[in-house]
Design an enzyme around this catalytic site. Structure first.
Site, PDB file in Angstrom:
ATOM      1  N   SER A 176       0.840  -1.194   0.000  1.00 20.09           N
ATOM      2  CA  SER A 176       0.000   0.000   0.000  1.00 20.09           C
ATOM      3  C   SER A 176       0.881   1.251   0.000  1.00 20.09           C
ATOM      4  O   SER A 176       1.681   1.434  -0.913  1.00 20.09           O
ATOM      5  CB  SER A 176      -0.946  -0.040   1.202  1.00 20.09           C
ATOM      6  N   ASP A 272      -8.381  -2.799  -7.035  1.00 24.00           N
ATOM      7  CA  ASP A 272      -7.958  -2.559  -5.654  1.00 24.00           C
ATOM      8  C   ASP A 272      -8.975  -1.632  -4.983  1.00 24.00           C
ATOM      9  O   ASP A 272      -9.243  -0.532  -5.474  1.00 24.00           O
ATOM     10  CB  ASP A 272      -6.575  -1.910  -5.665  1.00 24.00           C
ATOM     11  N   HIS A 331      -7.376  -5.297  -1.115  1.00 21.65           N
ATOM     12  CA  HIS A 331      -6.268  -4.354  -1.025  1.00 21.65           C
ATOM     13  C   HIS A 331      -5.158  -5.008  -0.217  1.00 21.65           C
ATOM     14  O   HIS A 331      -5.304  -5.221   0.978  1.00 21.65           O
ATOM     15  CB  HIS A 331      -6.704  -3.049  -0.356  1.00 21.65           C
TER      16      HIS A 331
END
Length: 378
Positions: A176, A272, A331
């Site tokens: 991330s 995502d 994610h």
């Protein structure tokens, strides 16, 4: 609001982790405070020293290292950054507890056969600026420090002394918000290990694109503009990029990856959920999960997927830049969906298998899921 969203996200992913792992024996690892970091000015938002979680390798893995930069969004103003200092996940190591090692960090050979016995380092994210900030001045009214770039260097210095400098195989990974600094520092990481046989990088769920539609681009532009102005991040960005365009644009992977010489693997969903929410908005984000997307919304999703795919490294040299793009709505996979049993599968290969093959030069995968609409994973 931003902190509330972050806390909800952390609770969500932790809950998913519990569901996925069931009653398996937990592997919680205590934090290690970086020595001498404060004297180097390498500190978290609140001035506390940076930290990481370390588990020694064993057996044939004693000379191999994984270093992961953790994620957790960004703080884009003083209020957000002050809020982060009170979070147990990001912002202050004074209140951070142990971290659970699983997925790519699992020590279970049946779950993680290629990396189970490696030295593993999970670097805590406490600067709010994706390890890029570097501002000397500290406002006494807030006591906020923006020193993410210094944190990266201080952690590397300590790990090199701890044995990383003697690594046979090494991997810099990031998830991330930790995905961008993995791309940014990939070549630098390689330069720190001149004697290592194999050094590669892995960006998980961090390929956030600069959408052509100005309205869709606004969300990430605002974040990255704040990092440049608040955290002084421009100094850390590649000069090969900033010499040609606005530093804000150099936070987008499509503008820097062409300059990366060290092999890097990109894994992400074309849908995502963090990127969809940030770029396409709440309505489309919500319709995906409620399975109520209209034909117009599906058209928007297909167009976004096509644009996302055009920003990826081209497939002509997967040895240098490997890719695994699925169409599942999630994610990050590196921790919670990164075992032989739980890995996402595209074209009959799972993401952990494709990455391991690529890393060990067994096969250079470049995988794109052909599904053109999002799928909710089981």
């Amino acid at each position: 609001m931003m902190m509330a969203n972050l806390q909800f996200f952390c609770l969500l992913v932790c809950s998913l982790a519990i569901i996925k792992t069931g009653c398996a024996k937990d592997n919680w690892v205590e934090k290690t405070i970086v020595k001498n970091a404060i004297s180097k000015g390498a500190v978290c938002l609140d001035g506390s020293p940076p930290a990481y979680h370390f588990q020694s390798g064993f057996g044939e893995g004693v000379e191999n290292w994984i270093v992961q930069l953790s994620g957790g969004g960004w703080c884009t103003n003083v209020t957000d950054c002050l809020d982060r200092t009170r979070s147990i996940y990001v912002g202050s190591t004074n209140i951070m507890g142990p971290w659970k090692f699983e997925g790519l960090f699992s020590i279970n050979k049946s779950e993680n056969p290629d990396f189970y016995n490696w030295n593993k380092v999970f670097v805590r994210y406490c600067d709010g600026g994706a390890f890029t900030g570097d501002v000397e001045y500290v406002d006494p009214a807030t006591n906020l420090h923006f020193r993410g770039a210094r944190i990266f260097e201080a952690v590397m210095d300590e790990l090199l002394a701890k044995g990383l400098k003697n690594a046979k195989n090494a991997l810099l990974a990031g998830t991330s918000a930790g995905g961008y600094p993995t791309m940014l520092y990939c070549d630098h990481f390689r330069s720190l290990l001149p004697k290592s046989k194999r050094v590669k990088c892995f960006a998980d769920a961090g390929h956030f694109i600069h959408a052509k539609n100005p309205k869709q681009a606004r969300g990430f532009e605002e974040v990255y503009n704040a990092l440049v102005t608040l955290q002084g991040s421009a100094k850390a960005l590649p000069k090969a990029c900033t010499s040609k365009m606005n530093p804000v644009l150099c936070f987008f992977p499509e503008n820097i990856l062409q300059h990366t010489k060290t092999p890097i693997f990109i894994a992400m969903s074309a849908y995502d959920f963090f990127q969809v929410n940030k770029t396409l908005g709440h309505d489309i984000f919500n319709c995906i999960f409620s399975r109520t997307c209209t034909s117009s919304q599906n058209k928007t999703l297909r167009e976004f997927r096509s644009e996302f795919l055009t920003t990826l490294p081209k497939p002509h040299n997967p040895k240098l830049k490997g890719v695994f793009i699925d169409s599942f709505v999630h994610h990050s996979a590196i921790q919670w969906r990164w075992t032989i049993q739980s890995g996402l599968v595209v074209n009959n290969v799972s993401s952990p298998e494709a990455f391991a093959d690529w890393y060990f030069d067994r096969k250079y995968w470049y995988v794109i899921d052909e599904k053109d609409l999002p799928t909710i994973p089981k």
